[in-house]
Enzyme design. Structure first.
Site, PDB file in Angstrom:
ATOM      1  N   LYS A 144       0.908  -1.303  -0.112  1.00  0.00           N
ATOM      2  CA  LYS A 144       0.003  -0.037  -0.057  1.00  0.00           C
ATOM      3  C   LYS A 144       0.827   1.297   0.102  1.00  0.00           C
ATOM      4  O   LYS A 144       1.834   1.293   0.712  1.00  0.00           O
ATOM      5  CB  LYS A 144      -1.006   0.065   1.359  1.00  0.00           C
ATOM      6  CG  LYS A 144      -1.608   1.265   1.281  1.00  0.00           C
ATOM      7  CD  LYS A 144      -2.652   1.097   2.542  1.00  0.00           C
ATOM      8  CE  LYS A 144      -2.156   1.673   3.750  1.00  0.00           C
ATOM      9  NZ  LYS A 144      -1.977   3.387   3.589  1.00  0.00           N
TER      10      LYS A 144
ATOM     11  N   ASP B 115      -3.302   4.330  -1.463  1.00  0.00           N
ATOM     12  CA  ASP B 115      -4.342   4.788  -0.707  1.00  0.00           C
ATOM     13  C   ASP B 115      -4.381   6.160  -0.506  1.00  0.00           C
ATOM     14  O   ASP B 115      -3.713   6.725   0.384  1.00  0.00           O
ATOM     15  CB  ASP B 115      -4.008   3.981   0.585  1.00  0.00           C
ATOM     16  CG  ASP B 115      -4.905   4.534   1.987  1.00  0.00           C
ATOM     17  OD1 ASP B 115      -5.678   4.836   1.809  1.00  0.00           O
ATOM     18  OD2 ASP B 115      -4.323   4.238   3.132  1.00  0.00           O
TER      19      ASP B 115
ATOM     20  N   LYS C  77      -7.101   8.147  -0.387  1.00  0.00           N
ATOM     21  CA  LYS C  77      -8.533   8.686   0.003  1.00  0.00           C
ATOM     22  C   LYS C  77      -8.969  10.138  -0.329  1.00  0.00           C
ATOM     23  O   LYS C  77      -9.170  11.020   0.213  1.00  0.00           O
ATOM     24  CB  LYS C  77      -8.171   8.966   1.402  1.00  0.00           C
ATOM     25  CG  LYS C  77      -7.616   7.512   2.250  1.00  0.00           C
ATOM     26  CD  LYS C  77      -7.903   7.498   3.924  1.00  0.00           C
ATOM     27  CE  LYS C  77      -7.528   6.427   4.483  1.00  0.00           C
ATOM     28  NZ  LYS C  77      -5.986   6.313   4.344  1.00  0.00           N
TER      29      LYS C  77
ATOM     30  N   ASP D 187     -13.670  15.270  -2.232  1.00  0.00           N
ATOM     31  CA  ASP D 187     -13.547  16.443  -2.935  1.00  0.00           C
ATOM     32  C   ASP D 187     -15.242  16.459  -3.720  1.00  0.00           C
ATOM     33  O   ASP D 187     -15.806  15.633  -3.748  1.00  0.00           O
ATOM     34  CB  ASP D 187     -12.423  17.024  -3.821  1.00  0.00           C
ATOM     35  CG  ASP D 187     -12.150  18.327  -3.890  1.00  0.00           C
ATOM     36  OD1 ASP D 187     -12.969  19.150  -3.806  1.00  0.00           O
ATOM     37  OD2 ASP D 187     -11.181  18.693  -3.590  1.00  0.00           O
TER      38      ASP D 187
ATOM     39  N   THR E 292     -10.528   3.538  10.795  1.00  0.00           N
ATOM     40  CA  THR E 292     -10.450   2.705  12.066  1.00  0.00           C
ATOM     41  C   THR E 292      -9.691   3.203  13.415  1.00  0.00           C
ATOM     42  O   THR E 292      -9.660   2.763  14.337  1.00  0.00           O
ATOM     43  CB  THR E 292      -9.255   1.449  11.436  1.00  0.00           C
ATOM     44  OG1 THR E 292      -8.437   1.892  10.800  1.00  0.00           O
ATOM     45  CG2 THR E 292     -10.212   0.480  10.637  1.00  0.00           C
TER      46      THR E 292
ATOM     47  N   ARG F 218       2.489  -0.923  10.793  1.00  0.00           N
ATOM     48  CA  ARG F 218       3.475  -0.606  11.915  1.00  0.00           C
ATOM     49  C   ARG F 218       3.856  -2.277  12.320  1.00  0.00           C
ATOM     50  O   ARG F 218       4.888  -2.413  12.783  1.00  0.00           O
ATOM     51  CB  ARG F 218       3.122   0.348  12.877  1.00  0.00           C
ATOM     52  CG  ARG F 218       3.352   1.735  12.602  1.00  0.00           C
ATOM     53  CD  ARG F 218       2.853   2.706  13.495  1.00  0.00           C
ATOM     54  NE  ARG F 218       1.394   2.413  13.138  1.00  0.00           N
ATOM     55  CZ  ARG F 218       0.264   3.612  13.738  1.00  0.00           C
ATOM     56  NH1 ARG F 218       0.879   4.431  14.390  1.00  0.00           N
ATOM     57  NH2 ARG F 218      -0.739   3.225  13.382  1.00  0.00           N
TER      58      ARG F 218
END
Ligand code: C5P
Length: 231
Positions: free
Chosen positions: A32, A59, A61, A64, A119, A211
């Site tokens: 990603k 990614d 996102k 607009d 999340t 992570r």
């Protein structure tokens, strides 16, 4: 559509990203590319990782007005990524415009999925900060239904919501789920989390892991552990 583990390459340079990915010699991970890396390196990093044989979830996102998102998606469609995304909160009209922009003249396009609620957002923060008073699970289901009605391929949600999304939108509607932690990891800024094993039980199609892999002492072992638990 096979289940897979997507590694969130949240790095701020191509150099760091490439040396991180050089460690994975047996299996080329699905990766990603998020805002940090894309803003640091621009579209070239997408081309470079594609050339190295990685599948790519871009990614960014988008959120607009419909016309702007449509035009941005049309530019992104030239990058030949495997999956990209936008915020369902931008409305069905925005999602429909995005899909139109993303579709190439020959009819092909990357998968397009919609972020439902991040999340890192709890029900309390959604209620207090965003003034959304419905239960979180209902908001996620409703946004997922909007995405399906707009013709999208799936949503980004927590593994905890994957089952409900499939019940509402069908088994073939994709659930791409960040918020994944091993049982012995720190949650950090994530709130709606699950282990890879639980994500599997709940029916996630793809888990997105940052992570827990990138900051592990042995990232390759952490990636393997994700694969073993999830697939
Ligand atoms: O490090 P960690 O596993 O928390 O990384 C999760 C990744 O998934 C981050 O790159 C984050 O931007 C992304 N993401 C998320 N929640 C969403 C959508 C994307 O955490 N709803």
């Amino acid at each position: 559509m096979g289940k897979d583990v997507i590694i969130a390459c949240d790095f701020d340079s191509a150099e760091q990203t490439l040396s991180f990915l050089d460690q994975f010699t047996d299996r080329k991970p699905y990766v990603k590319i998020g805002m940090e890396l894309f803003y640091a390196e621009g579209p070239q990093i997408v081309r470079d990782l594609k050339e190295r044989g990685h599948r790519i979830f871009l990614d960014l996102k988008l959120h607009d007005i419909p016309n702007t998102v449509k035009k941005a998606m049309s530019v992104l469609s030239r990058l030949d990524v495997d999956m990209c995304n936008l915020h369902a909160a931008g409305t069905k009209a925005m999602m429909e415009a995005a899909l139109e922009g993303l579709t190439r003249p020959d009819g092909s396009r990357p998968l397009l999925i919609a972020v439902t609620q991040l999340t890192s957002t709890s029900e309390e923060r959604m209620r207090e900060d965003l003034l959304i008073r419905a239960p979180l699970a209902e908001v996620v289901s409703h946004y997922a239904q909007n995405a399906r009605e707009a013709g999208l391929d799936g949503v980004v949600c927590s593994p905890l919501e994957a089952q409900t999304v499939h019940q509402v939108c069908g088994e073939s509607f994709l659930t791409v789920t960040p918020g994944v932690r091993f049982a012995d990891d720190a949650a950090a800024d994530q709130v709606r989390i699950a282990t890879p094993a639980r994500a599997k039980l709940l029916g996630s199609d793809y888990i997105v892991v940052g992570r827990s892999i990138t900051a592990a002492a042995d990232p390759v072992a952490a990636y393997r552990r994700c694969l073993e638990e999830f697939i």
